[in-house]
Design an enzyme around this catalytic site. Sequence first.
Site, PDB file in Angstrom:
ATOM      1  N   ARG A 279      96.663 -63.447   8.542  1.00 27.14           N
ATOM      2  CA  ARG A 279      97.512 -63.390   7.476  1.00 27.14           C
ATOM      3  C   ARG A 279      97.372 -62.486   6.216  1.00 27.14           C
ATOM      4  O   ARG A 279      96.207 -61.968   5.975  1.00 27.14           O
ATOM      5  CB  ARG A 279      97.818 -64.651   7.005  1.00 27.14           C
ATOM      6  CG  ARG A 279      98.132 -65.724   7.959  1.00 27.14           C
ATOM      7  CD  ARG A 279      98.089 -67.184   7.478  1.00 27.14           C
ATOM      8  NE  ARG A 279      96.754 -67.839   7.568  1.00 27.14           N
ATOM      9  CZ  ARG A 279      96.071 -69.036   7.287  1.00 27.14           C
ATOM     10  NH1 ARG A 279      97.208 -69.887   6.841  1.00 27.14           N
ATOM     11  NH2 ARG A 279      95.070 -69.489   7.299  1.00 27.14           N
TER      12      ARG A 279
ATOM     13  N   LYS B 208      93.342 -67.108   2.158  1.00 26.64           N
ATOM     14  CA  LYS B 208      92.177 -68.160   2.415  1.00 26.64           C
ATOM     15  C   LYS B 208      91.122 -68.119   1.408  1.00 26.64           C
ATOM     16  O   LYS B 208      91.297 -67.024   0.354  1.00 26.64           O
ATOM     17  CB  LYS B 208      91.291 -67.681   3.768  1.00 26.64           C
ATOM     18  CG  LYS B 208      92.160 -68.087   4.927  1.00 26.64           C
ATOM     19  CD  LYS B 208      92.632 -69.604   4.969  1.00 26.64           C
ATOM     20  CE  LYS B 208      91.464 -70.479   5.194  1.00 26.64           C
ATOM     21  NZ  LYS B 208      91.748 -72.020   5.117  1.00 26.64           N
TER      22      LYS B 208
ATOM     23  N   TYR C 259      94.448 -70.296  -1.280  1.00 27.78           N
ATOM     24  CA  TYR C 259      93.800 -71.497  -0.956  1.00 27.78           C
ATOM     25  C   TYR C 259      92.362 -71.419  -1.259  1.00 27.78           C
ATOM     26  O   TYR C 259      91.695 -70.652  -1.000  1.00 27.78           O
ATOM     27  CB  TYR C 259      94.047 -71.825   0.612  1.00 27.78           C
ATOM     28  CG  TYR C 259      95.438 -71.929   0.806  1.00 27.78           C
ATOM     29  CD1 TYR C 259      95.957 -73.129   0.502  1.00 27.78           C
ATOM     30  CD2 TYR C 259      96.110 -71.157   1.703  1.00 27.78           C
ATOM     31  CE1 TYR C 259      97.402 -73.704   0.926  1.00 27.78           C
ATOM     32  CE2 TYR C 259      97.460 -71.430   2.084  1.00 27.78           C
ATOM     33  CZ  TYR C 259      97.983 -72.585   1.737  1.00 27.78           C
ATOM     34  OH  TYR C 259      99.273 -72.912   2.167  1.00 27.78           O
TER      35      TYR C 259
ATOM     36  N   HIS D 230      90.258 -75.133  -1.454  1.00 29.66           N
ATOM     37  CA  HIS D 230      89.486 -75.918  -0.546  1.00 29.66           C
ATOM     38  C   HIS D 230      87.946 -76.303  -1.085  1.00 29.66           C
ATOM     39  O   HIS D 230      87.157 -76.360  -0.401  1.00 29.66           O
ATOM     40  CB  HIS D 230      89.715 -75.704   1.017  1.00 29.66           C
ATOM     41  CG  HIS D 230      91.133 -75.731   1.227  1.00 29.66           C
ATOM     42  ND1 HIS D 230      91.882 -76.707   1.412  1.00 29.66           N
ATOM     43  CD2 HIS D 230      91.744 -74.584   2.022  1.00 29.66           C
ATOM     44  CE1 HIS D 230      93.103 -76.510   1.926  1.00 29.66           C
ATOM     45  NE2 HIS D 230      93.058 -75.030   2.271  1.00 29.66           N
TER      46      HIS D 230
ATOM     47  N   GLU E 124      96.860 -75.328  -2.922  1.00 27.68           N
ATOM     48  CA  GLU E 124      96.650 -76.538  -2.243  1.00 27.68           C
ATOM     49  C   GLU E 124      96.966 -77.752  -3.211  1.00 27.68           C
ATOM     50  O   GLU E 124      97.241 -79.011  -2.948  1.00 27.68           O
ATOM     51  CB  GLU E 124      95.536 -76.916  -1.290  1.00 27.68           C
ATOM     52  CG  GLU E 124      94.307 -77.188  -2.054  1.00 27.68           C
ATOM     53  CD  GLU E 124      93.447 -75.884  -2.199  1.00 27.68           C
ATOM     54  OE1 GLU E 124      92.364 -75.964  -2.490  1.00 27.68           O
ATOM     55  OE2 GLU E 124      94.068 -74.770  -2.190  1.00 27.68           O
TER      56      GLU E 124
ATOM     57  N   ASP F 276      89.572 -78.276   6.474  1.00 23.87           N
ATOM     58  CA  ASP F 276      89.459 -77.581   5.245  1.00 23.87           C
ATOM     59  C   ASP F 276      89.004 -78.411   4.093  1.00 23.87           C
ATOM     60  O   ASP F 276      88.320 -77.716   3.107  1.00 23.87           O
ATOM     61  CB  ASP F 276      90.881 -77.031   4.835  1.00 23.87           C
ATOM     62  CG  ASP F 276      91.078 -75.470   5.576  1.00 23.87           C
ATOM     63  OD1 ASP F 276      90.158 -75.038   6.039  1.00 23.87           O
ATOM     64  OD2 ASP F 276      92.147 -75.316   5.811  1.00 23.87           O
TER      65      ASP F 276
ATOM     66  N   MET G  15      93.647 -72.604  11.124  1.00 16.90           N
ATOM     67  CA  MET G  15      94.466 -72.916  12.374  1.00 16.90           C
ATOM     68  C   MET G  15      95.762 -71.779  12.272  1.00 16.90           C
ATOM     69  O   MET G  15      95.921 -71.116  13.259  1.00 16.90           O
ATOM     70  CB  MET G  15      94.850 -73.993  12.800  1.00 16.90           C
ATOM     71  CG  MET G  15      93.673 -75.154  13.005  1.00 16.90           C
ATOM     72  SD  MET G  15      94.444 -76.716  13.345  1.00 16.90           S
ATOM     73  CE  MET G  15      95.506 -76.636  14.429  1.00 16.90           C
TER      74      MET G  15
END
Length: 369
Positions: free
Chosen positions: A15, A75, A94, A96, A118, A271, A302
């Site tokens: 991505r 990520k 993101y 996490h 998130e 995550d 995923m």
Amino acid sequence: MIIGVPKEIKTHEYRTGLTPYGAMTLTEAGHQVIVQSNAGSAIGFSDQDYQIAGASIVDSAETVFNQADMIVKVKEPQYNECRMLRKGQIIFTYLHLAADLKQAQLLIESGAICIAYETVTDDKGRLPLLKPMSEIAGRMSIQSGAHHLEKTQGGSGVLLSGATGVDPAQVLVLGGGVVGMNAAKVAVGMGADVTILNRSILERLVKFQKKYSSQLSIDLSTQANIEQHLSSADLVIGAVLVAGASAPKLITRDMLKLMKKGSVLVDVSIDQGGCFETSIVTTHDKPTYVVDGIIHYCVGNMPGAVAQTATLALTNATLPYVIELANRGAQQAIFDNSNLLNGLNIFQGKVTHQAVAESLDYQYNPVSF
């Protein structure tokens, strides 16, 4: 503002944080976009596509981080990327953090302004930047689980739909949020019998159950109910979420003894640390491992396996926030928009999100300007 898009470096992460359309939207608004070479090439976005959109192409991540006022990623920054951040620089991705103390420490040390997809909210308290990836991960959890139930993958050899004269598989979904609902829809569509366990029986779950009443049941998520359903489950989907916080451990190692050998656990909550006691984050290179005869699928990214779909879905959601941050600057945008404030996890060396702070055992410092 200069917006930088580095190439993602997590294992099998294809991505990218910004599409050429996103780059064009930002450049037309008067901003500068720099993109690392081949950042989107794996999913059909060439360097030329970005250049046509008005972006500049640079050779290295170091150049992106050195020049950009805001880094837009997918990520969480890997540790070497964290070390490239500087004080006052914005990173929007993101994070996490509840599951990654070292990353949190490095981001604190960087002095950067760290906004997590998130935990950004909308006016109804929902998580609009988590939703598209939750939809995809929920749907993927069933196809991945079904694949690893195959005997050739080490599974029990059960087909989700069953066959003429053979009962369908039993799928247990822990959590009735976006991940859980999407997992259940796909599992029902594949012909499985599905049970959703949730902390409360919400109206939307009741409506969902009525629509698929012949294949779907809903119950409260209690330890007794989890244990009861584990004994018959062929596939279990962990789909629980406490925004910003570590996921609760709903299945202990001792509870694996209740399950049939060759059954599959898919932990979509990985995550945030995972909702099974035996969960350890895996990669697309080696997605599974076995504990006490039970297959665990715990891939931390995923949706990266369907990177083209995932990138388009993600940037549809994130782009308005990127534009807002670029137009107003981080501090003004956060001051004006409480939903972006909810996304702020770390601000110049301090943890500013309560759930993140509690999970990491850090002092909570609500931001003030």
